[in-house]
Design a protein around this motif. Structure first.
Motif, short mmCIF file in Angstrom:
data_model
loop_
_atom_site.label_atom_id
_atom_site.label_comp_id
_atom_site.label_asym_id
_atom_site.label_seq_id
_atom_site.Cartn_x
_atom_site.Cartn_y
_atom_site.Cartn_z
N VAL A 165 -10.96 11.17 -59.30
CA VAL A 165 -11.59 11.69 -58.09
C VAL A 165 -11.84 10.55 -57.12
N ARG A 166 -11.56 10.78 -55.84
CA ARG A 166 -11.90 9.81 -54.80
C ARG A 166 -12.95 10.45 -53.89
N LEU A 167 -14.07 9.76 -53.70
CA LEU A 167 -15.13 10.23 -52.82
C LEU A 167 -14.96 9.61 -51.45
N THR A 168 -15.29 10.38 -50.41
CA THR A 168 -15.27 9.86 -49.05
C THR A 168 -16.57 10.24 -48.36
N ARG A 169 -16.85 9.51 -47.29
CA ARG A 169 -18.05 9.74 -46.48
C ARG A 169 -17.61 9.76 -45.03
N THR A 170 -17.81 10.90 -44.33
CA THR A 170 -17.36 11.05 -42.96
C THR A 170 -18.48 11.61 -42.10
N GLU A 171 -18.69 11.03 -40.91
CA GLU A 171 -19.66 11.61 -39.98
C GLU A 171 -19.03 12.80 -39.29
N VAL A 172 -19.76 13.91 -39.24
CA VAL A 172 -19.29 15.15 -38.62
C VAL A 172 -20.39 15.72 -37.75
N THR A 173 -20.05 16.76 -36.98
CA THR A 173 -21.04 17.50 -36.20
C THR A 173 -21.08 18.92 -36.74
N ARG A 174 -22.26 19.38 -37.09
CA ARG A 174 -22.47 20.75 -37.59
C ARG A 174 -23.62 21.35 -36.81
N CYS A 175 -23.37 22.52 -36.24
CA CYS A 175 -24.40 23.23 -35.46
C CYS A 175 -24.95 22.32 -34.36
N GLY A 176 -24.08 21.47 -33.79
CA GLY A 176 -24.48 20.58 -32.72
C GLY A 176 -25.25 19.35 -33.16
N MET A 177 -25.34 19.13 -34.45
CA MET A 177 -26.08 17.97 -34.96
C MET A 177 -25.18 17.08 -35.81
N ARG A 178 -25.47 15.78 -35.78
CA ARG A 178 -24.73 14.81 -36.58
C ARG A 178 -25.09 14.99 -38.04
N ALA A 179 -24.10 14.88 -38.90
CA ALA A 179 -24.32 14.99 -40.34
C ALA A 179 -23.29 14.13 -41.06
N VAL A 180 -23.46 13.97 -42.34
CA VAL A 180 -22.48 13.26 -43.16
C VAL A 180 -21.88 14.25 -44.14
N LYS A 181 -20.55 14.28 -44.15
CA LYS A 181 -19.82 15.15 -45.08
C LYS A 181 -19.27 14.30 -46.21
N ALA A 182 -19.55 14.70 -47.42
CA ALA A 182 -18.97 14.04 -48.59
C ALA A 182 -17.68 14.76 -48.93
N GLY A 183 -16.61 14.00 -49.08
CA GLY A 183 -15.35 14.57 -49.51
C GLY A 183 -15.13 14.24 -50.97
N VAL A 184 -14.59 15.18 -51.72
CA VAL A 184 -14.30 14.98 -53.13
C VAL A 184 -12.83 15.36 -53.32
N GLU A 185 -11.97 14.33 -53.39
CA GLU A 185 -10.53 14.55 -53.52
C GLU A 185 -10.12 14.37 -54.98
N VAL A 186 -9.55 15.42 -55.57
CA VAL A 186 -9.11 15.36 -56.95
C VAL A 186 -7.73 14.69 -56.99
N LEU A 187 -7.60 13.61 -57.76
CA LEU A 187 -6.36 12.85 -57.86
C LEU A 187 -5.51 13.30 -59.03
N ASP A 188 -6.12 13.97 -60.00
CA ASP A 188 -5.44 14.43 -61.20
C ASP A 188 -5.33 15.95 -61.12
N GLY A 189 -4.11 16.45 -61.04
CA GLY A 189 -3.90 17.88 -60.87
C GLY A 189 -4.20 18.71 -62.12
N ASP A 190 -4.30 18.08 -63.29
CA ASP A 190 -4.54 18.80 -64.53
C ASP A 190 -6.02 19.17 -64.61
N GLN A 191 -6.33 20.45 -64.43
CA GLN A 191 -7.72 20.91 -64.43
C GLN A 191 -7.94 22.00 -65.48
N PRO A 192 -7.89 21.64 -66.77
CA PRO A 192 -8.15 22.66 -67.80
C PRO A 192 -9.62 23.06 -67.79
#
Length: 196
Positions: free
Chosen positions: A47-74
């Motif tokens: 898993v790779r985590l990311t941190r991105t500034e975004v705007t939600r409902c007109g306000m600044r926020a931080v979005k955490a991204g969770v990218e799965v690098l391994d496609g095997d998800q039993p």
């Protein structure tokens, strides 16, 4: 007696999800590197985590991204997830917090499905991204020095949701088990996460 550590309060009146909570903790100052290291200790190179500034409902926020690098998800059992957490080289409060979360989830799933907790198969919450959410939040709380967590009433939504067990009512039965004795409320269609 004076308590040490910090107290965090979660406003869950629009719902809450692991990545939302992780984003809020990054915004509060938790280190992306420290959190990634804890996640890597439990599920290496998955898993790779990311941190991105975004705007939600007109306000600044931080979005955490969770990218799965391994496609095997039993589907993973509680036993498997518990062993991943016990064998990982993470700080004791991170391990204890993540074990407590998954133990509560296993107990709720066991009651709903009528099986012993050790035989519970985690579907959605056994995937790498869900494990990363739980471990990541526990690591972020530890990094921030939070020793006590409180929350508002939780919006759980209404309607129906598609799951590994088919279409079921919202809040899903395991959520109702977890919410016993706590203040929750419906509203909105589907499971609640803030959507602006």
């Amino acid at each position: 007696m004076i308590a040490s550590g910090r107290v965090a309060w979660i406003d869950a009146t629009s719902g809450v999800a692991g990545d939302m909570l992780l984003g809020a903790l990054f915004d509060a100052g938790a280190s992306l590197e420290a959190v990634q290291a804890a996640v890597d200790a439990v599920v290496p190179a998955s898993v790779r985590l990311t941190r991105t500034e975004v705007t939600r409902c007109g306000m600044r926020a931080v979005k955490a991204g969770v990218e799965v690098l391994d496609g095997d998800q039993p589907h993973r059992t509680w036993r498997t997830v518990r062993e991943l957490l016990r064998s990982a080289e993470v700080a004791q409060p991170v391990r204890a917090g993540a074990l407590a979360v998954f133990e509560r989830l296993a107990g709720a799933e066991a009651r709903v499905h009528g099986v012993p907790a050790g035989e519970v198969h985690f579907h959605e919450v056994g995937a790498w991204d869900s494990i990363a959410d739980v471990v990541g939040v526990c690591a972020a709380l530890h990094d921030l020095g939070v020793t006590r967590l409180t929350a508002s009433a939780v919006a759980v939504g209404s309607g129906r949701a598609r799951t590994a067990h088919g279409e079921i009512p919202v809040p899903v039965p395991a959520v109702l088990e977890l919410a016993a004795g706590r203040e929750i409320f419906g509203g909105g269609s589907g499971e609640r996460r803030c959507r602006c």
